[in-house]
Design a protein around this motif. Structure first.
Motif, PDB file in Angstrom:
ATOM      1  N   LEU A  27      16.219  -9.170  -0.602  1.00  0.00           N
ATOM      2  CA  LEU A  27      16.134 -10.649  -0.140  1.00  0.00           C
ATOM      3  C   LEU A  27      17.432 -11.423  -1.056  1.00  0.00           C
ATOM      4  CD1 LEU A  27      13.291  -9.781   0.997  1.00  0.00           C
ATOM      5  CD2 LEU A  27      12.360 -12.439  -0.170  1.00  0.00           C
ATOM      6  N   GLY A  77       9.040 -17.878  -3.377  1.00  0.00           N
ATOM      7  CA  GLY A  77       9.050 -16.932  -2.344  1.00  0.00           C
ATOM      8  C   GLY A  77       7.968 -15.877  -3.128  1.00  0.00           C
ATOM      9  N   TYR A  81       1.672  -7.497  -3.710  1.00  0.00           N
ATOM     10  CA  TYR A  81       1.554  -5.845  -3.684  1.00  0.00           C
ATOM     11  C   TYR A  81       0.083  -5.814  -3.951  1.00  0.00           C
ATOM     12  CZ  TYR A  81       6.540  -5.364  -2.947  1.00  0.00           C
ATOM     13  OH  TYR A  81       7.566  -5.300  -2.552  1.00  0.00           O
ATOM     14  N   VAL A 105       6.581 -19.379   0.153  1.00  0.00           N
ATOM     15  CA  VAL A 105       6.177 -18.073   1.208  1.00  0.00           C
ATOM     16  C   VAL A 105       5.901 -16.777   0.501  1.00  0.00           C
ATOM     17  CG1 VAL A 105       8.475 -17.616   2.473  1.00  0.00           C
ATOM     18  CG2 VAL A 105       8.046 -20.021   2.213  1.00  0.00           C
ATOM     19  N   GLY A 107       5.370 -12.605   1.565  1.00  0.00           N
ATOM     20  CA  GLY A 107       5.573 -11.150   2.111  1.00  0.00           C
ATOM     21  C   GLY A 107       5.370 -10.308   0.761  1.00  0.00           C
ATOM     22  N   GLU A 110       2.015  -6.422   1.288  1.00  0.00           N
ATOM     23  CA  GLU A 110       0.114  -6.137   1.285  1.00  0.00           C
ATOM     24  C   GLU A 110      -0.943  -7.410   2.163  1.00  0.00           C
ATOM     25  OE1 GLU A 110      -2.180  -5.241  -0.257  1.00  0.00           O
ATOM     26  OE2 GLU A 110      -4.149  -5.833  -0.375  1.00  0.00           O
ATOM     27  N   LYS A 228      14.506   6.049  -9.328  1.00  0.00           N
ATOM     28  CA  LYS A 228      13.811   6.324  -8.424  1.00  0.00           C
ATOM     29  C   LYS A 228      14.011   6.125  -7.208  1.00  0.00           C
ATOM     30  CE  LYS A 228       8.619   6.434  -9.050  1.00  0.00           C
ATOM     31  NZ  LYS A 228       7.624   6.207  -9.579  1.00  0.00           N
ATOM     32  N   VAL A 230      13.243   5.975  -3.342  1.00  0.00           N
ATOM     33  CA  VAL A 230      11.544   5.276  -2.574  1.00  0.00           C
ATOM     34  C   VAL A 230      12.001   5.214  -1.915  1.00  0.00           C
ATOM     35  CG1 VAL A 230      11.727   3.010  -4.256  1.00  0.00           C
ATOM     36  CG2 VAL A 230      12.060   3.320  -1.982  1.00  0.00           C
TER      37      VAL A 230
HETATM   38  C1  B12 Z   1       7.934   1.641  -6.560  1.00  0.00           C
HETATM   39  C2  B12 Z   1       5.841   1.797  -5.662  1.00  0.00           C
HETATM   40  C3  B12 Z   1       5.547   1.535  -6.792  1.00  0.00           C
HETATM   41  C4  B12 Z   1       5.659   1.285  -8.714  1.00  0.00           C
HETATM   42  C5  B12 Z   1       5.041  -0.325  -8.663  1.00  0.00           C
HETATM   43  C6  B12 Z   1       6.533  -1.049  -8.383  1.00  0.00           C
HETATM   44  C7  B12 Z   1       6.256  -2.399  -9.453  1.00  0.00           C
HETATM   45  N1  B12 Z   1       7.577  -3.142  -8.471  1.00  0.00           N
HETATM   46  O1  B12 Z   1       5.821  -3.119  -9.627  1.00  0.00           O
HETATM   47  C8  B12 Z   1       4.396   1.478  -8.514  1.00  0.00           C
HETATM   48  C9  B12 Z   1       4.870   3.465  -9.535  1.00  0.00           C
HETATM   49  C10 B12 Z   1       3.082   1.438 -10.087  1.00  0.00           C
HETATM   50  C11 B12 Z   1       2.888   2.441  -7.618  1.00  0.00           C
HETATM   51  C12 B12 Z   1       2.140   1.855  -7.630  1.00  0.00           C
HETATM   52  C13 B12 Z   1       0.830   2.042  -6.717  1.00  0.00           C
HETATM   53  N2  B12 Z   1       1.544   2.196  -4.921  1.00  0.00           N
HETATM   54 CO1  B12 Z   1       3.212   2.119  -5.066  1.00  0.00          CO
HETATM   55  N3  B12 Z   1       4.595   2.132  -4.349  1.00  0.00           N
HETATM   56  C14 B12 Z   1       6.171   1.667  -4.879  1.00  0.00           C
HETATM   57  C15 B12 Z   1       7.119   1.800  -3.223  1.00  0.00           C
HETATM   58  C16 B12 Z   1       7.358   3.703  -3.210  1.00  0.00           C
HETATM   59  C17 B12 Z   1       8.610   1.656  -4.027  1.00  0.00           C
HETATM   60  C18 B12 Z   1       8.584  -0.334  -3.322  1.00  0.00           C
HETATM   61  C19 B12 Z   1       9.875  -0.790  -3.294  1.00  0.00           C
HETATM   62  O2  B12 Z   1      10.183  -0.791  -3.251  1.00  0.00           O
HETATM   63  N4  B12 Z   1       9.818  -0.866  -1.670  1.00  0.00           N
HETATM   64  C20 B12 Z   1      11.519  -1.211  -1.155  1.00  0.00           C
HETATM   65  C21 B12 Z   1      10.927  -2.579  -0.116  1.00  0.00           C
HETATM   66  C22 B12 Z   1      12.867  -2.364   0.194  1.00  0.00           C
HETATM   67  O3  B12 Z   1      10.382  -2.235   0.458  1.00  0.00           O
HETATM   68  P1  B12 Z   1       9.412  -3.378   0.720  1.00  0.00           P
HETATM   69  O4  B12 Z   1       8.945  -3.475  -1.429  1.00  0.00           O
HETATM   70  O5  B12 Z   1       8.308  -3.865   1.252  1.00  0.00           O
HETATM   71  O6  B12 Z   1       9.855  -4.672   0.326  1.00  0.00           O
HETATM   72  C23 B12 Z   1       9.960  -5.582   1.668  1.00  0.00           C
HETATM   73  C24 B12 Z   1       9.686  -6.282   2.054  1.00  0.00           C
HETATM   74  O7  B12 Z   1       7.352  -5.760   1.865  1.00  0.00           O
HETATM   75  C25 B12 Z   1       9.128  -7.670   2.181  1.00  0.00           C
HETATM   76  N5  B12 Z   1       9.003  -8.563   0.744  1.00  0.00           N
HETATM   77  C26 B12 Z   1       8.293  -8.224  -0.276  1.00  0.00           C
HETATM   78  N6  B12 Z   1       8.823  -9.275  -0.809  1.00  0.00           N
HETATM   79  C27 B12 Z   1       8.603  -9.825  -0.561  1.00  0.00           C
HETATM   80  C28 B12 Z   1       8.858 -11.742  -0.102  1.00  0.00           C
HETATM   81  C29 B12 Z   1       8.529 -12.873   0.515  1.00  0.00           C
HETATM   82  C30 B12 Z   1       8.801 -13.736  -0.587  1.00  0.00           C
HETATM   83  C31 B12 Z   1       9.267 -12.232   1.327  1.00  0.00           C
HETATM   84  C32 B12 Z   1       9.364 -13.416   2.899  1.00  0.00           C
HETATM   85  C33 B12 Z   1       9.258 -10.860   2.244  1.00  0.00           C
HETATM   86  C34 B12 Z   1       9.202  -9.220   1.239  1.00  0.00           C
HETATM   87  O8  B12 Z   1      11.517  -7.516   2.376  1.00  0.00           O
HETATM   88  C35 B12 Z   1      11.435  -6.877   1.507  1.00  0.00           C
HETATM   89  C36 B12 Z   1      13.016  -6.005   2.188  1.00  0.00           C
HETATM   90  O9  B12 Z   1      12.251  -5.683   3.676  1.00  0.00           O
HETATM   91  C37 B12 Z   1       5.888   1.759  -2.158  1.00  0.00           C
HETATM   92  C38 B12 Z   1       7.204   2.878  -0.663  1.00  0.00           C
HETATM   93  C39 B12 Z   1       8.341   2.306  -0.764  1.00  0.00           C
HETATM   94  N7  B12 Z   1       9.202   3.367   0.250  1.00  0.00           N
HETATM   95  O10 B12 Z   1       8.063   1.189   0.203  1.00  0.00           O
HETATM   96  C40 B12 Z   1       4.804   1.798  -2.686  1.00  0.00           C
HETATM   97  C41 B12 Z   1       4.038   0.867  -2.156  1.00  0.00           C
HETATM   98  C42 B12 Z   1       4.054   0.126  -2.003  1.00  0.00           C
HETATM   99  N8  B12 Z   1       2.811   1.306  -3.567  1.00  0.00           N
HETATM  100  C43 B12 Z   1       1.293   1.867  -2.436  1.00  0.00           C
HETATM  101  C44 B12 Z   1       0.384   2.146  -3.334  1.00  0.00           C
HETATM  102  C45 B12 Z   1      -0.775   1.834  -2.289  1.00  0.00           C
HETATM  103  C46 B12 Z   1       0.246   2.298  -4.474  1.00  0.00           C
HETATM  104  C47 B12 Z   1      -1.061   2.397  -5.396  1.00  0.00           C
HETATM  105  C48 B12 Z   1      -2.085   1.803  -4.596  1.00  0.00           C
HETATM  106  C49 B12 Z   1      -0.658   3.915  -5.322  1.00  0.00           C
HETATM  107  C50 B12 Z   1      -2.323   4.793  -6.041  1.00  0.00           C
HETATM  108  N9  B12 Z   1      -1.728   4.653  -7.315  1.00  0.00           N
HETATM  109  O11 B12 Z   1      -2.766   4.608  -5.208  1.00  0.00           O
HETATM  110  C51 B12 Z   1      -0.063   1.687  -6.948  1.00  0.00           C
HETATM  111  C52 B12 Z   1      -1.074   0.791  -7.601  1.00  0.00           C
HETATM  112  C53 B12 Z   1      -0.149   0.368  -8.457  1.00  0.00           C
HETATM  113  C54 B12 Z   1      -1.292  -0.237  -9.519  1.00  0.00           C
HETATM  114  N10 B12 Z   1      -1.166  -0.966 -10.323  1.00  0.00           N
HETATM  115  O12 B12 Z   1      -2.904  -0.394  -8.537  1.00  0.00           O
HETATM  116  C55 B12 Z   1       1.649   0.907  -1.818  1.00  0.00           C
HETATM  117  C56 B12 Z   1       1.611  -0.742  -0.891  1.00  0.00           C
HETATM  118  C57 B12 Z   1       0.409  -0.648  -0.328  1.00  0.00           C
HETATM  119  C58 B12 Z   1       0.286  -2.712  -0.147  1.00  0.00           C
HETATM  120  N11 B12 Z   1      -0.624  -3.367   0.335  1.00  0.00           N
HETATM  121  O13 B12 Z   1       1.011  -3.006  -1.278  1.00  0.00           O
HETATM  122  C59 B12 Z   1       3.255   1.832  -0.601  1.00  0.00           C
HETATM  123  C60 B12 Z   1       4.019   0.934   0.545  1.00  0.00           C
HETATM  124  C61 B12 Z   1       3.300   3.061  -0.567  1.00  0.00           C
HETATM  125  C62 B12 Z   1       2.685   3.282   0.383  1.00  0.00           C
HETATM  126  N12 B12 Z   1       3.444   4.197   2.231  1.00  0.00           N
HETATM  127  O14 B12 Z   1       1.582   3.170   1.070  1.00  0.00           O
HETATM  128  N13 B12 Z   1       4.352   1.530  -6.546  1.00  0.00           N
END
Ligand code: B12
Ligand code: SF4
Length: 525
Positions: A27, A77, A81, A105, A107, A110, A228, A230
């Motif tokens: 972002l 923002g 998650y 805001v 995003g 979750e 790492k 993703v």
């Molecule tokens: C890294 C990661 C983790 C890390 C945590 C990282 C951290 N920051 O603390 C760790 C290893 C701890 C983890 C653990 C878990 N995780 Co995880 N993890 C990921 C992973 C692999 C990468 C996240 C990432 O960087 N993605 C890349 C970025 C670009 O995408 P993004 O984060 O979604 O962001 C985009 C949008 O969401 C949005 N966005 C994000 N933030 C914001 C903010 C605003 C204001 C706006 C407008 C938009 C916005 O814009 C971004 C760009 O387009 C994702 C899978 C994936 N590839 O996404 C799963 C994921 C997020 N995890 C998931 C899950 C289920 C878990 C666990 C429950 C797994 C388990 N053990 O059973 C645990 C929870 C741990 C706990 N303590 O409760 C689910 C999420 C479900 C959810 N509703 O959040 C995902 C999507 C995997 C899946 N396919 O199901 N995880």
């Protein structure tokens, strides 16, 4: 005079300090391109961990915004998650009480699905579902310069990846020195496993490879050695996987460490040949197996060739130096304890370095919900929505399994008891053997956390010699070897008088491996 107070804060609560938010860095990296240079200049990134008290987070954010709030013209923002939604809700509630005009805001995954009933969404001003790279900057521009957005909930624009700036320059020197660096060569997944949020993606989209490699080069030049990926499936397009691996092969250093998520049944020979060229300690593969039951696989729409999966894991274990983390999920619809046990035993026989035992969760938006009635699925109403019972496994067995998974992490995945475990798990069913130990440990300690390595060692000694009836001297010898290898320095009661030789040197390679495994257990979710 130039206004230097931030107008926009990008914030999130990470699971632990070591995790840096890649989503927020996207972002930030796209603020200028899709919102304007002026917005970029007035945007800051502030990350916290979920362990930090609400009041401290709120105070830090408000301090950042200054004493004379620019009413209605400041935005926070939040990336929401599954691990932070509960804590973030309280932060947002508090912020809105103290500064009602501050624009909030939301995003993140979750709040991208089934948001209608979520308290945090009710409290916020806007929600962008799905991708935020382009829509967040645009919304900020509209909020600060008009025209005022008409909708509270905005569907995130899924722009072509060429329209999205890569975020890697946003990792600070301190991130590079102290945190795991997440990188992404592709987004989305073409598969449809129903428990997974990526099942909702239409396909996988790859970032332009040359540009991505140039960004990796930038990170590498700045000293990044712990990356790492993703990508949901690193080995989808083999040509790209090969290029990326070659990139690192050309830049091998003793501290290089790379983590990839791979599908197990797609490992063509040319990829194998490339993997085989990496020395120990560099590659770590997360291999989702989830279940070996063809019936359950079909029920949850997971396509997996079990024979190929086993052959590939076997190959990786015996012909490569990659460290393998394999995943199984307990509580899938219709899978009984005995079925899970059979899958575990099949996987254990292949000897992957780790078997990660997860308990099924019903993530918001996932298609898994369609099985709830037919298969008696009862999930916790609070995050992370873990299964509590199913028609095939009652609540007591879910609890029992949850304890087993914890003990498995401590005893097996920690790498601390490498010599002792085969002694324990010998016999027709390693799963049954471990379940018996787990039940015994629970009965005798009443806890699954706060157990020191010495408590565990004494527990293993008592169980193996006292309950199973193995020769206590042989048990002591393997425990002693494991204890010395792990580098622990205390005095477990069962090794009383045996630790005189503790200063005998342990192979550096052995100890490094054990420590690396221990580190993984402590950083993974
Ligand atoms: C890294 C990661 C983790 C890390 C945590 C990282 C951290 N920051 O603390 C760790 C290893 C701890 C983890 C653990 C878990 N995780 Co995880 N993890 C990921 C992973 C692999 C990468 C996240 C990432 O960087 N993605 C890349 C970025 C670009 O995408 P993004 O984060 O979604 O962001 C985009 C949008 O969401 C949005 N966005 C994000 N933030 C914001 C903010 C605003 C204001 C706006 C407008 C938009 C916005 O814009 C971004 C760009 O387009 C994702 C899978 C994936 N590839 O996404 C799963 C994921 C997020 N995890 C998931 C899950 C289920 C878990 C666990 C429950 C797994 C388990 N053990 O059973 C645990 C929870 C741990 C706990 N303590 O409760 C689910 C999420 C479900 C959810 N509703 O959040 C995902 C999507 C995997 C899946 N396919 O199901 N995880
Ligand atoms: S579990 Fe893996 S392969 Fe299946 S949909 Fe999710 S990311 Fe894709």
């Amino acid at each position: 005079m130039l206004n230097t107070t931030p107008a926009i804060i990008l914030s999130t609560l990470n699971a632990k300090y070591i995790h840096a938010s890649l989503g927020l860095r996207y972002l930030l990296a796209n603020m200028a391109r899709h919102g304007g240079e002026d917005l970029r200049r007035r945007t800051v990134l502030r990350e916290f961990t979920i362990a930090r008290p609400t009041a401290e987070i709120v105070a830090a954010l408000l301090a950042e915004l200054g004493d004379t709030p620019d009413e209605g013209r400041q935005i926070i923002g939040f990336g929401v998650y599954i691990w932070n939604v509960t804590a973030t809700t309280e932060v947002v509630r508090q912020l809105k009480l103290l500064r009602p005009n501050l624009k909030i805001v939301l995003g993140g995954p979750e709040v991208s699905h089934e948001w209608e009933t979520q308290e945090i969404v009710r409290l916020a001003d806007h929600l962008i579902t799905g991708w935020g790279d382009v829509s967040f900057p645009k919304l900020c521009r509209a909020l600060l310069h008009g025209p005022k957005p008409l909708m509270k909930v905005i569907s995130g624009e899924q722009a072509g990846l060429e329209e999205i700036n890569l975020p890697y320059a946003e990792y600070s020197a301190s991130d590079l020195a102290h945190r795991l660096l997440y990188v992404e060569a592709s987004r989305g997944c073409p598969f449809k496993c129903e428990f997974c949020l990526s099942a909702l993606d239409k396909t996988a989209w790859a970032f332009e490879l040359e540009q991505f490699l140039a960004a990796l080069e930038g990170l590498y030049q700045r000293g990044a050695r712990n990356l790492k990926f993703v990508d949901r499936t690193f080995n989808l397009k083999i040509d790209s996987s090969l290029r990326i691996l070659q990139f690192f092969l050309d830049r091998l250093t003793p501290d290089l460490f790379l983590h990839f998520e791979v599908i197990p049944d797609h490992l063509p020979d040319r990829l194998k040949a490339m993997i085989a060229r990496f020395p120990p300690g560099v590659l770590q593969f997360e291999v989702g197996i989830q279940t070996f039951s063809p019936e359950v696989q079909q029920r949850i729409s997971r396509r997996q060739d079990n024979a190929k999966t086993c052959a590939n894991i076997d190959w990786l274990v015996h012909h490569s130096h990659a460290h393998l983390h394999t995943d199984l999920i307990f509580g899938l619809p219709g899978e009984m304890l005995a079925g899970f046990a059979a899958g575990f035993d099949r996987l254990y026989a292949l000897q992957p370095h780790e078997i990660q035992l997860g308990v099924l969760k019903r993530l918001r938006g996932t298609p898994l919900a369609r099985h709830s009635v037919e298969f008696g699925m009862v999930y916790a109403s609070q995050p992370p929505y873990t299964i509590e019972q199913t028609g095939a496994v009652d609540a007591a067995d879910v609890q029992r399994f949850t304890r087993l998974a914890r003990y498995w992490d401590l005893l097996a995945n920690s790498g601390r008891f490498k010599q002792t475990l085969p002694m324990l798990l010998a016999g027709p069913s390693p799963f049954a053997a471990f379940l018996a130990l787990s039940d015994w440990l629970w009965e005798n300690t009443g806890k699954t956390s706060g157990l020191t390595p010495e408590n565990l060692l004494d527990g293993l000694f008592a169980y193996l010699s006292g309950v199973i009836g193995l020769d206590s001297e042989s048990v002591r010898q393997v425990l002693l070897t494991d204890y010395l290898t792990s580098g622990a320095r205390a005095n477990p009661a069962s090794l009383e008088g045996y630790l005189k030789g503790r200063d005998k040197p342990v192979s550096r390679h052995e100890r490094a491996l054990t420590q690396r495994q221990g580190r993984h257990v402590s950083v993974s979710g």
